[in-house]
Design an enzyme around this catalytic site. Structure first.
Site, PDB file in Angstrom:
ATOM      1  CD  GLU A 269     -87.435 -19.688 -11.107  1.00 31.59           C
ATOM      2  OE1 GLU A 269     -86.428 -19.377 -11.804  1.00 31.59           O
ATOM      3  OE2 GLU A 269     -88.306 -18.884 -10.770  1.00 31.59           O
ATOM      4  CB  CYS A 303     -86.906 -15.836 -13.277  1.00 29.57           C
ATOM      5  SG  CYS A 303     -88.427 -16.800 -13.247  1.00 29.57           S
TER       6      CYS A 303
END
Length: 500
Positions: A269, A303
């Site tokens: 990720e 993120c």
């Protein structure tokens, strides 16, 4: 998202040189141990420059090897446990996590810099996701094949991988760790966990909760230290069957390269440059709320934070002024104070990178609407920062900044908004604000991102659905949802016919 910048070599202090400072330890094979050579590195409070909260083990390859060995020895017994036993362990852990909510939130705030309210929210998110995984594993199984013969039965059997490595980020040091570790344990794997170097205290605290919950020795291990020293060692160990990593695209690419040598499974990720599209018919106040929440929450260091705002030119000036006013009203300061809206960024490396990005944006011709470096030398503080007149050629449009910085661009229509939103190496999250259902559905179809939001900020997610990015924002099966469990199992096709 950028991984915690590693010092090369990681700056070390011996315990004897800082005897009055608390010293953290690794958790390996059910025991607490210092680094093999006794060395440590400082854990700085980003709200108070130079203040060392504690010293963390600067672990050596030998420490990592010991953790992998402990996990490998524990796996044969752990894989044979019933799902209900694993659920019981995870439930005890989650109960302890809930009871420690306030204590852990303060730890996260002190070593990470996010506000206390945000840190409490992170604990709550970890609880929500953890309970979901504990529930869904009860129904997690392979499929039966249609009966193609009266004498033969066939089905898919799901089995654990073995030892898995979890490398978590500093921006969400406990929520992401739980999102990876709990599915791994629930599906019968053993775990070697490496916390980020910015947030070793949070990782050690989570290991203490696992110990209190009664985790068998070796089933969960926690090793602190530099990524170049023990992170690479973890990825390259042939006994480690999978790596789940959250961090920068550059580090993720390096991990994938190392993992390929052993065909080690990876779940990566990575970074993002998330776009919020605001069309002419949007609820502007709601769209401003979304940009403030996702752009400046956790000082822009998540993120899925909003980084680019693509505004229909008819409402661009009005929206920009409303956003400027909201930024001016935000309270930046002590993250432990209840009234604070935004704390410092995570440390000196982050602060330096962000100030360089602000200077580059100005050199490129972007107009500073508000923000910049805060007049507060006590910690690593920036103000909520907004640039407008940003073009796709500028660095602040294309590069992940990972801080409280919004880049505003005016677009002519939805066609141009989608083209500009997709003109990125990244594809993690996105959002559109509009009252037009046809426009919203077109956006959902055409946006190149793993998360698509309509009239919701870019950071929103729920554990029932997968969480992962496209393009340079991710690789491998996404976290959460069913895929969050599937990553940690092997599939076996079984065919059975009775003996004649």
């Amino acid at each position: 998202m950028p991984a915690a910048p590693e010092l090369s070599p990681l700056k070390r202090f011996s315990v004897s040189e800082s005897a009055s400072t608390p010293v953290l330890k690794n958790f390996i094979g059910g025991r607490w141990r210092p680094a093999a050579d006794g060395r440590t590195f400082p854990n700085e409070d980003p709200a108070h420059r130079g203040t060392v909260l504690n010293l963390a083990p600067a672990s050596t390859p030998a420490d990592l090897d010991a953790a992998v060995e402990a996990a490998a020895e524990a796996w044969p017994a752990w894989r044979q446990t019933r799902v209900a036993e694993r659920q019981d362990l995870i439930q005890r852990f989650l109960d302890l996590l809930e009871a420690a909510r306030e204590e852990l939130a303060r730890i996260v705030t002190r070593e990470n810099g996010k506000t206390l309210r945000e840190a409490r929210g992170e604990v709550d998110s970890a609880l929500l996701e953890g309970r979901h995984h504990a529930r869904q594993v009860a129904a997690f199984s392979g499929t039966w094949a249609p009966q193609f013969s009266a004498e033969t039965a066939a089905w898919e059997l799901l089995q654990p991988l073995g030892v898995v490595g979890v490398i978590s980020p500093w921006n969400y040091p406990l929520n992401v760790m739980c999102r990876k570790t709990l599915p791994a344990l629930l599906t019968g794997n053993t775990v070697v966990f490496k916390p980020a170097s910015f947030t070793p205290w949070s990782g050690v605290f989570m290991a203490q909760l696992f110990e209190k919950a009664g985790v068998p020795p070796g089933v969960f291990n926690c090793v602190n230290g530099g990524g170049a020293v023990i992170g690479n060692r973890l990825v390259q160990d042939r006994r480690v069957r999978a790596i789940s990593f959250t961090g920068s695209t550059a580090v993720g690419r390096a991990i994938q390269h190392l993992a390929a040598a052993n065909f080690t499974r990876t779940q990566l990720e990575l970074g993002g440059k998330n776009a919020l599209i605001v069309l002419a018919d949007a609820d502007l106040d709601a769209a401003v709320d979304a940009a403030v929440k996702a752009g400046f929450g956790c000082a822009g260091q998540w993120c899925t934070s909003t980084s680019r705002v693509l505004l229909h030119r008819d409402i661009a000036a009005d929206y920009t002024e409303r956003l400027r006013a909201r930024c001016a009203a935000m309270r930046v300061g002590d993250p432990l104070a209840e009234e604070t809206d935004m704390g410092p960024v995570a440390g000196p490396a982050q602060f330096q990178a962000l100030t360089a990005a602000l200077a580059q944006a100005r050199r490129d011709g972007a107009r500073l609407v508000c923000g910049g470096v805060a007049d507060n030398a006590e910690g690593y503080y920036l103000l909520p920062t907004v640039f407008d007149q940003v073009s796709p050629a500028m660095a602040c449009f294309r590069e992940e900044i990972f801080g409280p910085v919004l880049a505003l661009s005016a677009v002519r229509n939805l066609d141009e908004a989608l083209a500009w939103a997709n003109d990125s190496a990244y594809g993690l999250s996105s959002a559109v604000f509009t009252r037009d259902l046809d426009a919203a559905l077109r956006y959902v179809r055409e946006i190149e991102a793993g998360l698509a939001h309509v009239n919701i900020h870019t950071g929103y997610k729920t554990p029932e659905l997968p969480f992962g990015g496209w393009k340079d924002s991710g690789f491998g099966p996404p976290e959460n949802g069913r895929s969050g469990l599937e990553f940690f199992v092997e599939r076996k096709a079984v065919y059975v016919r009775g003996a004649s």
